[in-house]
Design an enzyme around this catalytic site. Sequence first.
Site, PDB file in Angstrom:
ATOM      1  N   CYS A  74      35.057  21.341 -56.578  1.00 56.85           N
ATOM      2  CA  CYS A  74      34.463  20.045 -56.880  1.00 56.85           C
ATOM      3  C   CYS A  74      34.860  19.055 -55.796  1.00 56.85           C
ATOM      4  O   CYS A  74      36.031  18.931 -55.445  1.00 56.85           O
ATOM      5  CB  CYS A  74      34.926  19.548 -58.250  1.00 56.85           C
ATOM      6  SG  CYS A  74      34.061  20.399 -59.573  1.00 56.85           S
ATOM      7  N   GLU A 113      37.937  14.334 -54.536  1.00 58.85           N
ATOM      8  CA  GLU A 113      38.979  15.257 -54.984  1.00 58.85           C
ATOM      9  C   GLU A 113      39.467  16.087 -53.792  1.00 58.85           C
ATOM     10  O   GLU A 113      40.646  16.382 -53.670  1.00 58.85           O
ATOM     11  CB  GLU A 113      38.446  16.184 -56.080  1.00 58.85           C
ATOM     12  CG  GLU A 113      39.486  17.236 -56.448  1.00 58.85           C
ATOM     13  CD  GLU A 113      39.055  18.204 -57.544  1.00 58.85           C
ATOM     14  OE1 GLU A 113      38.486  17.769 -58.551  1.00 58.85           O
ATOM     15  OE2 GLU A 113      39.303  19.411 -57.361  1.00 58.85           O
ATOM     16  N   ARG A 164      44.712  15.930 -61.257  1.00 63.53           N
ATOM     17  CA  ARG A 164      44.562  16.432 -59.889  1.00 63.53           C
ATOM     18  C   ARG A 164      45.595  15.876 -58.912  1.00 63.53           C
ATOM     19  O   ARG A 164      45.310  15.683 -57.722  1.00 63.53           O
ATOM     20  CB  ARG A 164      43.157  16.139 -59.333  1.00 63.53           C
ATOM     21  CG  ARG A 164      42.044  16.836 -60.039  1.00 63.53           C
ATOM     22  CD  ARG A 164      42.176  18.345 -59.957  1.00 63.53           C
ATOM     23  NE  ARG A 164      41.135  18.940 -60.740  1.00 63.53           N
ATOM     24  CZ  ARG A 164      41.258  19.177 -62.043  1.00 63.53           C
ATOM     25  NH1 ARG A 164      42.397  18.934 -62.662  1.00 63.53           N
ATOM     26  NH2 ARG A 164      40.260  19.699 -62.711  1.00 63.53           N
TER      27      ARG A 164
END
Length: 291
Positions: free
Chosen positions: A217, A287, A171
Amino acid sequence: MIARTAFGTFLAERGLDASFGEPLAPYTTLKIGGPADYFVRPGTPDELRAAVEAARDADLPVRLLGSGANLLVGDGGVRGLVIHLGRMRRREGLHVEAGYNLAKLVRETVDAGLGGLEALAGVPACVGGAVAMNAGGRHGDISGAIRYVDVLTPAGSPRRLDRRDIPFRYRSWGLDSHVVLAAGFDLRPDPDARRRCDEILAAKKASQPLGTHNAGCVFKNPPGAGAGRMIDECGLKGARVGGATVSRKHANFIVNEGGGTATDVRILIDLVRDRVRARFGTELELEILLW
Ligand code: EPU
Protein backbone atom coordinates in the site's frame (compact mmCIF):
# COMPACT_ATOMS: atom_id res chain seq x y z
CA MET A 1 31.91 12.06 0.13
CA ILE A 2 35.14 10.68 1.52
CA ALA A 3 37.36 8.86 -0.97
CA ARG A 4 35.91 5.47 -1.92
CA THR A 5 39.08 3.59 -1.27
CA ALA A 6 39.55 5.29 2.11
CA PHE A 7 36.10 4.25 3.32
CA GLY A 8 36.50 0.80 1.71
CA THR A 9 39.71 0.31 3.68
CA PHE A 10 38.00 1.63 6.77
CA LEU A 11 35.27 -1.02 6.42
CA ALA A 12 37.74 -3.76 5.45
CA GLU A 13 39.65 -3.11 8.68
CA ARG A 14 36.40 -3.94 10.46
CA GLY A 15 36.02 -7.16 8.49
CA LEU A 16 33.40 -5.78 6.06
CA ASP A 17 33.51 -5.94 2.27
CA ALA A 18 31.88 -2.88 0.75
CA SER A 19 30.75 -2.36 -2.81
CA PHE A 20 30.51 1.04 -4.45
CA GLY A 21 27.75 2.33 -6.67
CA GLU A 22 25.66 -0.83 -6.09
CA PRO A 23 22.36 -0.56 -8.04
CA LEU A 24 19.49 -0.81 -5.55
CA ALA A 25 16.64 -1.65 -7.95
CA PRO A 26 17.20 -5.45 -7.67
CA TYR A 27 16.93 -5.19 -3.87
CA THR A 28 13.47 -3.59 -4.00
CA THR A 29 10.11 -5.18 -4.78
CA LEU A 30 9.27 -2.30 -7.16
CA LYS A 31 12.53 -3.01 -9.07
CA ILE A 32 13.22 0.70 -9.25
CA GLY A 33 16.04 2.90 -7.98
CA GLY A 34 19.58 4.11 -8.60
CA PRO A 35 22.83 3.13 -6.87
CA ALA A 36 24.07 3.39 -3.28
CA ASP A 37 27.39 5.19 -2.82
CA TYR A 38 28.46 2.46 -0.36
CA PHE A 39 26.80 -0.88 0.27
CA VAL A 40 27.58 -3.60 2.81
CA ARG A 41 25.95 -6.87 3.84
CA PRO A 42 26.95 -7.64 7.43
CA GLY A 43 26.54 -11.25 8.55
CA THR A 44 26.17 -10.69 12.29
CA PRO A 45 24.86 -8.03 14.70
CA ASP A 46 28.51 -7.22 15.58
CA GLU A 47 29.35 -6.59 11.92
CA LEU A 48 26.26 -4.44 11.56
CA ARG A 49 27.33 -2.43 14.57
CA ALA A 50 30.82 -2.03 13.09
CA ALA A 51 29.32 -0.75 9.83
CA VAL A 52 27.14 1.80 11.66
CA GLU A 53 30.15 2.95 13.69
CA ALA A 54 32.35 3.22 10.61
CA ALA A 55 29.76 5.36 8.85
CA ARG A 56 29.38 7.56 11.89
CA ASP A 57 33.14 8.04 12.18
CA ALA A 58 33.26 8.95 8.48
CA ASP A 59 30.24 11.25 8.85
CA LEU A 60 28.18 9.32 6.29
CA PRO A 61 24.41 8.89 6.47
CA VAL A 62 23.26 5.28 7.05
CA ARG A 63 20.17 3.52 5.70
CA LEU A 64 19.00 0.04 6.56
CA LEU A 65 17.68 -2.06 3.69
CA GLY A 66 15.60 -5.13 4.46
CA SER A 67 13.35 -6.67 1.84
CA GLY A 68 12.94 -3.34 0.02
CA ALA A 69 9.22 -4.02 0.05
CA ASN A 70 7.90 -0.70 1.27
CA LEU A 71 10.38 1.53 -0.41
CA LEU A 72 10.84 3.85 -3.39
CA VAL A 73 14.51 4.53 -4.15
CA GLY A 74 15.10 7.66 -6.27
CA ASP A 75 16.51 7.32 -9.78
CA GLY A 76 19.66 9.15 -8.66
CA GLY A 77 20.30 6.59 -5.93
CA VAL A 78 21.30 7.38 -2.35
CA ARG A 79 24.27 9.01 -0.75
CA GLY A 80 26.13 7.44 2.13
CA LEU A 81 26.07 3.83 3.32
CA VAL A 82 23.29 1.32 2.70
CA ILE A 83 23.40 -1.67 5.04
CA HIS A 84 21.62 -4.69 3.61
CA LEU A 85 20.21 -7.11 6.21
CA GLY A 86 19.92 -10.16 3.94
CA ARG A 87 22.77 -12.12 5.57
CA MET A 88 21.55 -11.57 9.12
CA ARG A 89 18.97 -14.29 9.24
CA ARG A 90 19.60 -16.58 12.15
CA ARG A 91 16.74 -17.91 14.22
CA GLU A 92 16.88 -19.63 17.59
CA GLY A 93 13.40 -20.61 18.65
CA LEU A 94 11.44 -17.37 18.75
CA HIS A 95 14.53 -15.14 18.77
CA VAL A 96 14.86 -13.99 15.17
CA GLU A 97 17.44 -11.75 13.48
CA ALA A 98 16.42 -8.66 11.54
CA GLY A 99 17.12 -10.08 8.06
CA TYR A 100 14.96 -13.19 8.53
CA ASN A 101 12.22 -13.52 5.92
CA LEU A 102 8.85 -12.75 7.51
CA ALA A 103 6.80 -15.03 5.22
CA LYS A 104 9.10 -17.91 6.19
CA LEU A 105 8.66 -17.11 9.89
CA VAL A 106 4.87 -16.96 9.53
CA ARG A 107 4.85 -20.32 7.71
CA GLU A 108 7.20 -22.02 10.17
CA THR A 109 5.38 -20.83 13.28
CA VAL A 110 1.96 -21.77 11.88
CA ASP A 111 3.40 -25.18 10.88
CA ALA A 112 4.53 -25.58 14.49
CA GLY A 113 0.95 -24.92 15.66
CA LEU A 114 1.76 -21.45 17.03
CA GLY A 115 -0.60 -18.50 16.63
CA GLY A 116 0.09 -14.75 16.72
CA LEU A 117 1.70 -14.00 13.38
CA GLU A 118 -1.15 -14.97 11.01
CA ALA A 119 -2.08 -11.31 10.43
CA LEU A 120 1.31 -10.95 8.75
CA ALA A 121 0.56 -13.61 6.13
CA GLY A 122 1.17 -12.16 2.68
CA VAL A 123 3.21 -9.19 3.93
CA PRO A 124 6.52 -9.12 2.00
CA ALA A 125 9.12 -8.07 4.55
CA CYS A 126 12.03 -9.10 6.72
CA VAL A 127 11.64 -9.13 10.49
CA GLY A 128 13.58 -5.88 11.04
CA GLY A 129 11.59 -3.96 8.44
CA ALA A 130 8.31 -5.39 9.70
CA VAL A 131 9.10 -4.30 13.29
CA ALA A 132 10.24 -0.81 12.24
CA MET A 133 7.07 -0.35 10.14
CA ASN A 134 4.82 -2.11 12.63
CA ALA A 135 3.67 -4.07 9.59
CA GLY A 136 0.19 -5.52 9.53
CA GLY A 137 -3.29 -4.98 8.22
CA ARG A 138 -6.92 -5.37 9.04
CA HIS A 139 -6.32 -8.44 11.21
CA GLY A 140 -3.65 -6.99 13.46
CA ASP A 141 -0.02 -5.92 13.35
CA ILE A 142 3.34 -7.31 14.37
CA SER A 143 3.48 -5.32 17.64
CA GLY A 144 0.89 -7.70 19.11
CA ALA A 145 3.31 -10.63 18.82
CA ILE A 146 6.52 -8.95 20.03
CA ARG A 147 8.10 -9.80 23.39
CA TYR A 148 11.28 -7.71 22.97
CA VAL A 149 13.42 -6.06 20.31
CA ASP A 150 17.23 -6.01 20.38
CA VAL A 151 18.41 -2.68 19.03
CA LEU A 152 21.39 -0.46 18.50
CA THR A 153 20.62 2.81 20.23
CA PRO A 154 21.38 6.11 18.47
CA ALA A 155 24.62 6.17 20.51
CA GLY A 156 25.54 2.82 18.94
CA SER A 157 25.15 0.56 21.99
CA PRO A 158 23.21 -2.72 21.86
CA ARG A 159 20.16 -2.87 24.11
CA ARG A 160 17.13 -5.12 24.66
CA LEU A 161 13.83 -3.19 24.70
CA ASP A 162 10.78 -4.74 26.24
CA ARG A 163 7.65 -4.53 24.09
CA ARG A 164 6.12 -2.12 26.63
CA ASP A 165 8.97 0.34 26.10
CA ILE A 166 8.33 0.60 22.36
CA PRO A 167 5.78 3.26 21.36
CA PHE A 168 4.21 1.22 18.53
CA ARG A 169 1.62 3.08 16.43
CA TYR A 170 -0.14 2.54 13.11
CA ARG A 171 2.69 1.58 10.69
CA SER A 172 5.42 2.92 12.99
CA TRP A 173 7.39 1.71 15.99
CA GLY A 174 8.22 5.27 17.04
CA LEU A 175 11.98 4.61 17.37
CA ASP A 176 13.30 5.48 13.94
CA SER A 177 16.73 6.51 15.20
CA HIS A 178 17.29 2.95 16.54
CA VAL A 179 18.43 -0.04 14.47
CA VAL A 180 16.61 -3.37 14.84
CA LEU A 181 19.09 -6.22 15.34
CA ALA A 182 16.65 -8.99 16.27
CA ALA A 183 13.21 -9.56 17.78
CA GLY A 184 11.79 -12.01 20.28
CA PHE A 185 8.23 -13.19 19.70
CA ASP A 186 5.51 -14.18 22.09
CA LEU A 187 3.34 -16.81 20.38
CA ARG A 188 0.87 -19.28 21.82
CA PRO A 189 -0.24 -22.78 20.80
CA ASP A 190 -3.32 -22.30 18.64
CA PRO A 191 -4.88 -25.12 16.61
CA ASP A 192 -6.79 -22.51 14.58
CA ALA A 193 -3.73 -20.56 13.42
CA ARG A 194 -3.35 -22.43 10.12
CA ARG A 195 -6.94 -21.88 9.07
CA ARG A 196 -6.76 -18.14 9.87
CA CYS A 197 -3.46 -17.82 8.03
CA ASP A 198 -4.87 -19.55 4.94
CA GLU A 199 -7.96 -17.35 5.01
CA ILE A 200 -5.99 -14.11 5.31
CA LEU A 201 -3.66 -15.16 2.51
CA ALA A 202 -6.57 -16.13 0.25
CA ALA A 203 -8.31 -12.79 0.91
CA LYS A 204 -5.12 -10.91 0.03
CA LYS A 205 -4.57 -12.94 -3.14
CA ALA A 206 -8.12 -12.07 -4.19
CA SER A 207 -7.86 -8.34 -3.48
CA GLN A 208 -4.19 -7.37 -3.94
CA PRO A 209 -1.81 -7.56 -6.92
CA LEU A 210 0.55 -10.03 -5.21
CA GLY A 211 3.33 -11.26 -7.48
CA THR A 212 3.67 -7.97 -9.38
CA HIS A 213 6.42 -5.40 -8.86
CA ASN A 214 4.86 -3.17 -6.21
CA ALA A 215 5.66 -1.70 -2.79
CA GLY A 216 2.46 -2.68 -0.98
CA CYS A 217 0.00 0.00 0.00
CA VAL A 218 1.44 3.35 -1.07
CA PHE A 219 -0.62 5.51 1.33
CA LYS A 220 -1.67 5.10 4.94
CA ASN A 221 -5.37 4.83 5.56
CA PRO A 222 -6.62 8.20 6.84
CA PRO A 223 -8.40 7.88 10.22
CA GLY A 224 -11.77 6.22 9.67
CA ALA A 225 -11.32 5.91 5.90
CA GLY A 226 -9.67 3.69 3.29
CA ALA A 227 -7.07 5.13 0.93
CA GLY A 228 -7.66 2.34 -1.63
CA ARG A 229 -11.39 2.94 -1.74
CA MET A 230 -10.95 6.73 -2.07
CA ILE A 231 -8.48 6.38 -4.95
CA ASP A 232 -10.83 3.86 -6.57
CA GLU A 233 -13.77 6.27 -6.21
CA CYS A 234 -11.70 8.92 -8.03
CA GLY A 235 -11.68 6.53 -11.00
CA LEU A 236 -7.92 6.17 -10.89
CA LYS A 237 -7.54 2.39 -11.28
CA GLY A 238 -5.36 1.84 -14.34
CA ALA A 239 -4.02 5.43 -14.35
CA ARG A 240 -0.52 5.37 -15.82
CA VAL A 241 2.64 7.48 -15.89
CA GLY A 242 5.42 5.85 -17.94
CA GLY A 243 5.84 2.30 -16.65
CA ALA A 244 3.94 2.92 -13.38
CA THR A 245 0.23 2.25 -13.01
CA VAL A 246 -2.40 2.34 -10.28
CA SER A 247 -3.33 -1.33 -9.84
CA ARG A 248 -6.70 -2.38 -11.22
CA LYS A 249 -6.96 -4.92 -8.40
CA HIS A 250 -6.36 -2.59 -5.44
CA ALA A 251 -6.12 1.15 -5.98
CA ASN A 252 -3.67 1.75 -3.10
CA PHE A 253 -0.98 -0.23 -4.98
CA ILE A 254 1.25 1.22 -7.68
CA VAL A 255 2.69 -1.41 -10.00
CA ASN A 256 5.87 -1.16 -12.07
CA GLU A 257 4.74 -2.83 -15.25
CA GLY A 258 8.24 -2.70 -16.72
CA GLY A 259 10.69 0.11 -17.27
CA GLY A 260 9.05 2.29 -14.62
CA THR A 261 11.24 4.91 -12.95
CA ALA A 262 11.05 6.53 -9.53
CA THR A 263 10.09 9.73 -11.31
CA ASP A 264 7.11 7.95 -12.94
CA VAL A 265 5.98 6.70 -9.54
CA ARG A 266 6.37 10.10 -7.89
CA ILE A 267 4.38 11.86 -10.60
CA LEU A 268 1.65 9.23 -10.23
CA ILE A 269 1.69 9.68 -6.42
CA ASP A 270 1.23 13.45 -6.85
CA LEU A 271 -1.61 12.90 -9.31
CA VAL A 272 -3.40 10.54 -6.91
CA ARG A 273 -2.94 12.97 -4.01
CA ASP A 274 -4.27 15.90 -6.06
CA ARG A 275 -7.37 13.99 -7.16
CA VAL A 276 -8.15 12.65 -3.66
CA ARG A 277 -7.66 16.13 -2.15
CA ALA A 278 -9.94 17.70 -4.77
CA ARG A 279 -12.70 15.14 -4.25
CA PHE A 280 -12.54 14.36 -0.53
CA GLY A 281 -10.52 17.26 0.95
CA THR A 282 -8.19 14.62 2.44
CA GLU A 283 -4.39 14.80 2.33
CA LEU A 284 -3.10 11.26 1.79
CA GLU A 285 0.03 10.46 3.75
CA LEU A 286 2.66 8.13 2.30
CA GLU A 287 3.12 4.71 3.87
CA ILE A 288 6.08 3.81 1.65
CA LEU A 289 9.48 5.31 2.41
CA LEU A 290 11.18 7.57 -0.12
CA TRP A 291 14.96 7.34 -0.40
N1 EPU B 1 -11.53 -1.03 -1.69
C1 EPU B 1 -12.07 -0.51 -2.82
N2 EPU B 1 -11.26 -0.34 -3.91
C2 EPU B 1 -9.95 -0.67 -3.90
C3 EPU B 1 -9.38 -1.20 -2.72
C4 EPU B 1 -10.21 -1.37 -1.62
O1 EPU B 1 -13.25 -0.19 -2.87
O2 EPU B 1 -9.28 -0.49 -4.92
C5 EPU B 1 -12.39 -1.27 -0.53
C6 EPU B 1 -12.55 -2.77 -0.25
O3 EPU B 1 -13.55 -3.33 -1.03
C7 EPU B 1 -12.84 -2.80 1.23
C8 EPU B 1 -12.12 -1.58 1.77
O4 EPU B 1 -11.82 -0.75 0.65
O5 EPU B 1 -14.22 -2.65 1.45
C9 EPU B 1 -10.85 -1.96 2.51
O6 EPU B 1 -9.97 -2.65 1.62
P1 EPU B 1 -8.94 -3.77 2.11
O7 EPU B 1 -9.64 -4.82 2.85
O8 EPU B 1 -8.12 -4.17 0.95
O9 EPU B 1 -8.08 -3.04 3.20
P2 EPU B 1 -7.19 -1.74 3.07
O10 EPU B 1 -7.57 -0.84 4.21
O11 EPU B 1 -7.20 -1.17 1.72
C10 EPU B 1 -5.32 -2.61 4.68
C11 EPU B 1 -3.85 -2.39 4.73
C12 EPU B 1 -3.15 -3.42 3.85
C13 EPU B 1 -3.52 -4.82 4.31
C14 EPU B 1 -5.04 -4.95 4.21
C15 EPU B 1 -5.57 -6.31 4.64
C16 EPU B 1 -3.22 -0.04 4.96
C17 EPU B 1 -2.91 1.23 4.25
N3 EPU B 1 -3.54 -1.08 4.19
O12 EPU B 1 -5.73 -2.33 3.34
O13 EPU B 1 -1.77 -3.24 4.05
O14 EPU B 1 -2.88 -5.79 3.51
O15 EPU B 1 -5.64 -3.95 5.05
O16 EPU B 1 -5.23 -6.58 5.96
O17 EPU B 1 -3.16 -0.09 6.19
C18 EPU B 1 0.30 -2.40 3.31
O18 EPU B 1 0.40 -1.93 4.45
O19 EPU B 1 1.21 -2.30 2.46
C19 EPU B 1 -0.92 -3.08 2.97
C20 EPU B 1 -1.17 -3.53 1.75
